[in-house]
Design an enzyme around this catalytic site. Structure first.
Site, mmCIF file in Angstrom:
data_model
loop_
_atom_site.group_PDB
_atom_site.id
_atom_site.type_symbol
_atom_site.label_atom_id
_atom_site.label_comp_id
_atom_site.label_asym_id
_atom_site.label_seq_id
_atom_site.Cartn_x
_atom_site.Cartn_y
_atom_site.Cartn_z
ATOM 1 N N TYR A 1 -10.673 -6.924 -6.789
ATOM 2 C CA TYR A 1 -9.777 -5.813 -6.472
ATOM 3 C C TYR A 1 -8.805 -5.542 -7.613
ATOM 4 O O TYR A 1 -8.549 -4.393 -7.964
ATOM 5 C CB TYR A 1 -9.017 -6.126 -5.174
ATOM 6 C CG TYR A 1 -8.011 -5.065 -4.776
ATOM 7 C CD1 TYR A 1 -8.426 -3.874 -4.185
ATOM 8 C CD2 TYR A 1 -6.650 -5.253 -4.989
ATOM 9 C CE1 TYR A 1 -7.515 -2.895 -3.824
ATOM 10 C CE2 TYR A 1 -5.730 -4.285 -4.635
ATOM 11 C CZ TYR A 1 -6.168 -3.105 -4.046
ATOM 12 O OH TYR A 1 -5.255 -2.141 -3.699
ATOM 13 N N HIS B 1 -6.456 -10.572 1.966
ATOM 14 C CA HIS B 1 -7.883 -10.552 1.667
ATOM 15 C C HIS B 1 -8.532 -11.812 2.228
ATOM 16 O O HIS B 1 -7.887 -12.842 2.382
ATOM 17 C CB HIS B 1 -8.115 -10.494 0.155
ATOM 18 C CG HIS B 1 -7.844 -9.147 -0.437
ATOM 19 N ND1 HIS B 1 -7.678 -8.958 -1.799
ATOM 20 C CD2 HIS B 1 -7.695 -7.925 0.124
ATOM 21 C CE1 HIS B 1 -7.451 -7.684 -2.031
ATOM 22 N NE2 HIS B 1 -7.461 -7.036 -0.900
ATOM 23 N N ARG C 1 0.854 -1.184 0.000
ATOM 24 C CA ARG C 1 0.000 0.000 0.000
ATOM 25 C C ARG C 1 0.893 1.239 0.000
ATOM 26 O O ARG C 1 2.013 1.209 0.517
ATOM 27 C CB ARG C 1 -0.865 0.042 1.257
ATOM 28 C CG ARG C 1 -1.921 -1.008 1.338
ATOM 29 C CD ARG C 1 -2.662 -0.935 2.681
ATOM 30 N NE ARG C 1 -3.586 -2.044 2.811
ATOM 31 C CZ ARG C 1 -3.246 -3.252 3.261
ATOM 32 N NH1 ARG C 1 -2.007 -3.504 3.648
ATOM 33 N NH2 ARG C 1 -4.145 -4.206 3.336
ATOM 34 N N HIS D 1 -3.961 3.335 -5.225
ATOM 35 C CA HIS D 1 -4.015 1.879 -5.338
ATOM 36 C C HIS D 1 -3.608 1.369 -6.723
ATOM 37 O O HIS D 1 -3.560 0.161 -6.940
ATOM 38 C CB HIS D 1 -5.417 1.364 -4.992
ATOM 39 C CG HIS D 1 -5.711 1.415 -3.533
ATOM 40 N ND1 HIS D 1 -5.667 0.301 -2.729
ATOM 41 C CD2 HIS D 1 -6.020 2.454 -2.725
ATOM 42 C CE1 HIS D 1 -5.950 0.657 -1.490
ATOM 43 N NE2 HIS D 1 -6.160 1.950 -1.459
ATOM 44 N N LYS E 1 -1.504 -0.986 8.153
ATOM 45 C CA LYS E 1 -2.932 -1.269 8.299
ATOM 46 C C LYS E 1 -3.175 -2.539 9.103
ATOM 47 O O LYS E 1 -4.040 -2.583 9.967
ATOM 48 C CB LYS E 1 -3.585 -1.376 6.921
ATOM 49 C CG LYS E 1 -5.079 -1.597 6.975
ATOM 50 C CD LYS E 1 -5.692 -1.609 5.590
ATOM 51 C CE LYS E 1 -7.189 -1.836 5.665
ATOM 52 N NZ LYS E 1 -7.795 -1.868 4.330
ATOM 53 N N ARG F 1 -0.521 -1.006 -6.444
ATOM 54 C CA ARG F 1 -0.858 -2.267 -5.769
ATOM 55 C C ARG F 1 -1.710 -3.158 -6.679
ATOM 56 O O ARG F 1 -1.491 -4.357 -6.788
ATOM 57 C CB ARG F 1 -1.581 -1.935 -4.460
ATOM 58 C CG ARG F 1 -1.923 -3.113 -3.574
ATOM 59 C CD ARG F 1 -2.370 -2.570 -2.220
ATOM 60 N NE ARG F 1 -3.113 -3.502 -1.418
ATOM 61 C CZ ARG F 1 -2.566 -4.389 -0.584
ATOM 62 N NH1 ARG F 1 -1.259 -4.463 -0.466
ATOM 63 N NH2 ARG F 1 -3.326 -5.180 0.142
#
Length: 195
Positions: free
Chosen positions: A176, A167, A53, A141, A77, A144
């Site tokens: 994603y 995930h 990220r 993003h 995170k 990523r």
């Protein structure tokens, strides 16, 4: 246009990966022309080769990458440890950090001495790049998702990618990185009724 704020879920959903390798080369070239081109290129290449990220990229220090191709970081995170593999970037990293101190941030701020670029700075870099490439779907993003898209296309190993991204399901990971949309479009390209 993409959402103006870089940390909301809308931005993650609207942002797309860079699907074509030729577009990655164009992006690298354009970033190299920035005022801080060497920094911006390395930031981009680290993003698309590690899947970190933006918030985990910006806080990296020089010392974490000195004399190692497998630095261990703690993701902001998730607070989980992750070992990176930067073997493919080691020459670029070594050249970039050769005159820097171990406690320096890898990606220095333009405005604040001895501080890292902020996530919003990464957003601004990606928005400018998107405008230059006539894209309105770039954001924090993008890097990523680009990593994930190409990792999956090369390996078809969705389980490992799901673990890398932390995930909870393969469907989330595929959605994603834009693979679900691609797969639907590819299946519809071959679908015909009454023709």
């Amino acid at each position: 246009m993409s959402q103006p704020h870089n940390t909301n879920k809308g931005e993650r959903l609207n942002v797309q990966p860079i699907r074509k390798k030729s577009d990655i080369e164009i992006a690298r070239f354009l970033l190299s022309k920035n005022k801080h081109g060497q920094r911006d290129v390395l930031l981009f290449l680290m993003g698309i080769n590690t899947g970190l990220r933006a918030s985990d990229l910006v806080v990296r220090t020089v010392g974490e990458f000195r004399n190692t191709k497998h630095p261990v970081i703690v993701e902001q995170k998730t607070h989980k440890k992750r070992t990176l593999n930067v073997s493919n970037l080691s020459d670029l990293i070594d050249d970039f950090i050769k005159d820097k101190q171990d406690n320096d941030y890898l990606f220095q701020s333009n405005k604040f001495k001895n501080y890292h670029i902020k996530v919003n700075g990464v957003y601004q870099i990606m928005q400018k790049l998107g405008r230059q490439m006539d894209r309105d779907d770039f954001g924090t993003h993008t890097m990523r998702k680009t990593f994930g898209y190409h990792y999956y296309r090369q390996t078809h190993d969705i389980a490992t990618l799901m673990t890398i991204f932390n995930h909870s399901s393969q469907q989330i990971t595929k959605r994603y990185i834009g693979i679900t949309e691609d797969e639907i479009n590819e299946s519809l390209d071959k679908f015909k009724l009454g023709l």
